[in-house]
Write a protein that holds these residues in place. Structure first.
Motif, PDB file in Angstrom:
ATOM      1  N   PHE A  52       0.856  -1.103   0.102  1.00  0.00           N
ATOM      2  CA  PHE A  52       0.015  -0.081   0.050  1.00  0.00           C
ATOM      3  C   PHE A  52       0.781   1.445   0.014  1.00  0.00           C
ATOM      4  N   ARG A  53       2.086   1.170   0.056  1.00  0.00           N
ATOM      5  CA  ARG A  53       3.104   2.330   0.031  1.00  0.00           C
ATOM      6  C   ARG A  53       2.896   3.141  -1.184  1.00  0.00           C
ATOM      7  N   ASN A  54       2.476   4.463  -0.809  1.00  0.00           N
ATOM      8  CA  ASN A  54       2.712   5.384  -2.105  1.00  0.00           C
ATOM      9  C   ASN A  54       1.482   5.182  -3.085  1.00  0.00           C
ATOM     10  N   ARG A  55       0.390   4.273  -2.668  1.00  0.00           N
ATOM     11  CA  ARG A  55      -0.723   4.027  -3.246  1.00  0.00           C
ATOM     12  C   ARG A  55      -1.917   4.794  -2.786  1.00  0.00           C
ATOM     13  N   TRP A  56      -2.973   4.994  -3.324  1.00  0.00           N
ATOM     14  CA  TRP A  56      -3.808   5.772  -3.017  1.00  0.00           C
ATOM     15  C   TRP A  56      -5.331   4.554  -2.291  1.00  0.00           C
ATOM     16  N   CYS A  57      -5.769   5.286  -1.290  1.00  0.00           N
ATOM     17  CA  CYS A  57      -7.007   4.378  -0.629  1.00  0.00           C
ATOM     18  C   CYS A  57      -8.057   5.536  -0.844  1.00  0.00           C
TER      19      CYS A  57
ATOM     20  N   GLY B 151       0.722   2.852   5.150  1.00  0.00           N
ATOM     21  CA  GLY B 151       1.587   3.700   4.081  1.00  0.00           C
ATOM     22  C   GLY B 151       0.932   4.315   3.114  1.00  0.00           C
ATOM     23  N   ALA B 152      -0.629   4.316   2.933  1.00  0.00           N
ATOM     24  CA  ALA B 152      -1.309   4.757   1.844  1.00  0.00           C
ATOM     25  C   ALA B 152      -1.704   6.282   1.733  1.00  0.00           C
ATOM     26  N   ASN B 153      -1.947   6.819   0.934  1.00  0.00           N
ATOM     27  CA  ASN B 153      -2.469   8.121   1.044  1.00  0.00           C
ATOM     28  C   ASN B 153      -4.216   7.861   0.774  1.00  0.00           C
ATOM     29  N   VAL B 154      -4.939   8.720   1.391  1.00  0.00           N
ATOM     30  CA  VAL B 154      -6.122   8.688   1.546  1.00  0.00           C
ATOM     31  C   VAL B 154      -6.899   9.845   0.923  1.00  0.00           C
ATOM     32  N   GLU B 155      -7.840   9.395   0.104  1.00  0.00           N
ATOM     33  CA  GLU B 155      -8.681  10.364  -0.535  1.00  0.00           C
ATOM     34  C   GLU B 155     -10.141  10.136  -0.420  1.00  0.00           C
ATOM     35  N   ILE B 156     -10.826  11.308  -0.011  1.00  0.00           N
ATOM     36  CA  ILE B 156     -12.328  11.050   0.514  1.00  0.00           C
ATOM     37  C   ILE B 156     -13.293  11.234  -0.824  1.00  0.00           C
ATOM     38  N   MET B 157     -14.148  10.630  -1.192  1.00  0.00           N
ATOM     39  CA  MET B 157     -14.841  10.605  -2.481  1.00  0.00           C
ATOM     40  C   MET B 157     -16.245  10.108  -2.327  1.00  0.00           C
ATOM     41  N   ASP B 158     -17.228  10.590  -2.965  1.00  0.00           N
ATOM     42  CA  ASP B 158     -18.441   9.860  -2.777  1.00  0.00           C
ATOM     43  C   ASP B 158     -18.576   8.518  -3.552  1.00  0.00           C
ATOM     44  N   ALA B 159     -19.339   7.551  -3.379  1.00  0.00           N
ATOM     45  CA  ALA B 159     -19.185   6.297  -3.983  1.00  0.00           C
ATOM     46  C   ALA B 159     -19.678   6.290  -5.443  1.00  0.00           C
ATOM     47  N   ALA B 160     -20.328   7.087  -5.866  1.00  0.00           N
ATOM     48  CA  ALA B 160     -20.777   7.045  -7.216  1.00  0.00           C
ATOM     49  C   ALA B 160     -19.758   7.646  -8.046  1.00  0.00           C
ATOM     50  N   HIS B 161     -19.169   8.657  -7.464  1.00  0.00           N
ATOM     51  CA  HIS B 161     -18.182   9.293  -8.323  1.00  0.00           C
ATOM     52  C   HIS B 161     -16.656   8.202  -8.222  1.00  0.00           C
ATOM     53  N   HIS B 162     -16.413   7.588  -7.178  1.00  0.00           N
ATOM     54  CA  HIS B 162     -15.581   6.353  -6.961  1.00  0.00           C
ATOM     55  C   HIS B 162     -15.708   5.561  -8.008  1.00  0.00           C
TER      56      HIS B 162
ATOM     57  N   GLY C  82       4.841   9.072  -9.119  1.00  0.00           N
ATOM     58  CA  GLY C  82       5.022   7.735  -8.438  1.00  0.00           C
ATOM     59  C   GLY C  82       4.053   6.726  -8.573  1.00  0.00           C
ATOM     60  N   GLN C  83       3.517   6.427  -9.442  1.00  0.00           N
ATOM     61  CA  GLN C  83       2.328   5.322  -9.778  1.00  0.00           C
ATOM     62  C   GLN C  83       3.176   4.426 -10.631  1.00  0.00           C
ATOM     63  N   ASP C  84       4.148   4.875 -11.208  1.00  0.00           N
ATOM     64  CA  ASP C  84       4.853   3.772 -12.190  1.00  0.00           C
ATOM     65  C   ASP C  84       6.260   4.107 -12.137  1.00  0.00           C
ATOM     66  N   ASP C  85       7.098   3.226 -12.785  1.00  0.00           N
ATOM     67  CA  ASP C  85       8.630   3.185 -12.767  1.00  0.00           C
ATOM     68  C   ASP C  85       8.845   3.602 -14.135  1.00  0.00           C
TER      69      ASP C  85
END
Lengths: 228, 228
Positions: free
Chosen positions: B63-68, B92-103, B213-216
């Motif tokens: 989960f490091r540097n991945r978004w939850c 280790g995750a970054n967290v974003e709050i979002m409504d379920a429909a947009h997710h 940082g989402q790919d190499d």
């Protein structure tokens, strides 16, 4: 390519063997044969490389355990063919002999269609109104990022590939579209069995690609974040 | 999921916070709210993982540097939401709050559509008469292999994802198909400009994904053959 070859023709000794490394073989074979009537022309295609182009994108192991497809015209001199095969083997490649038409069909599915689809989905994702580009980038680890590598390939080269191998690409694209439409319908009508059966049979190819040494079985190909 | 939650309901203390890690959020939020009327339910989705499933597929930096993405229903208790956010940040995750429909819309394009397309092309390549499966595997380094990783994902899970997020997936698929048809036409009629312009604009997203940082950015994500 034909023009460059015609320019070079006057300076080439008649015993010179001419080859190339392009992604399509029928059109190039025809152009080179016309431009260089006095030389032996044996087209070749090393199936290796990254999304980067040019001399700076090379690295020492680029061809190691990759396949180079050589497409000799009928009646090619066997000694010259052997010389070209040995050249590629000396660079670490495995060599396969194939006729140019079959090469173009095989590469239409293993390379050209994947690039076209990758370019398409990256474009689709950039054009959405309800999802921002920043969101596409942040959440790309869900699968999207795998498509972005090859969609970053050289646009001039790929424009030329699709036009040079038009017929084979359109044939493969037609089959892909039919298959996608069938899965779309299965999603729409809630056909669980069709979806499961399709998804279950695509795993074996992945295993074979890894067994044949054409990809890496570490999680995410060993992307660096896993080593952190 | 609803059944399992109903079974658990009788053993849960009322102060328990319930969350999940599924790929779709609207349908799960609705099921859990019905099954667990006395508990706080806050769905979440860590956008991380590989093509492998189950506990054995985990690794320390998953989960490091991945978004939850956390999708709290309206009027969620702020202390409980904070506890869930801190849980994911501790992993280790970054967290974003979002409504379920947009997710569900965002993930339809960054994850669900890429998986559907990857499953489709791997199926198409397996079904050809003129190109053998062995050829597809040998020459997969031309681009095809990038699609096979996610097409090796769990078929049960993905069947359920497509059905749970049907509307958003069909919307994104419709756009993808329109864009693909436009490129198909450009190839057929030899429209060089449309092809070049499309291929030129998809590079920037790749660069942004690497910068975030989402790919190499090593060649081929650092596939092991380059290190040999």
């Amino acid at each position: 390519m034909g023009d460059a070859a015609r320019e070079a023709a006057s300076t080439l000794p008649p015993e010179a063997l001419v080859s190339d490394v392009g992604s399509c073989k029928q059109s190039i074979a025809a152009s080179l044969a016309v431009a260089l009537p006095n030389n032996t022309v044996i087209p070749a295609h090393p199936v290796a490389g990254t999304e980067n182009s040019g001399p700076d994108a090379g690295f020492a192991s680029l061809f190691r355990n990759r396949w180079c497809i050589v497409t000799p015209p009928d009646a090619t001199d066997l000694l010259k063919l052997t010389a070209l095969v040995e050249f590629w083997e000396a660079l670490g490649a495995n060599v396969e002999i194939m006729d140019a038409a079959h090469h173009d069909l095989v590469l239409a599915v293993t390379s050209h269609l994947p690039h076209l689809i990758a370019y398409t989905i990256v474009g689709t994702a950039s054009d959405l109104e309800d999802v921002t580009e920043s969101e596409v980038i942040k959440y790309s680890a869900g699968g999207f990022r795998d498509f972005t590598r090859i969609a970053a390939s050289d646009p001039t080269m790929w424009r030329d590939v699709f036009l040079a191998n038009r017929d084979a690409v359109l044939t493969m694209l037609q089959r892909f579209t039919e298959d996608l439409t069938a899965l779309q319908r299965a999603i729409r009508v809630g056909d669980e069995k069709t979806l499961f059966d399709h998804f279950a049979r695509t795993r074996a190819i992945r295993r074979s690609i890894i067994e044949e040494g054409q990809d890496d079985d570490r999680p995410d190909f060993g992307r660096s974040d896993h080593e952190a």
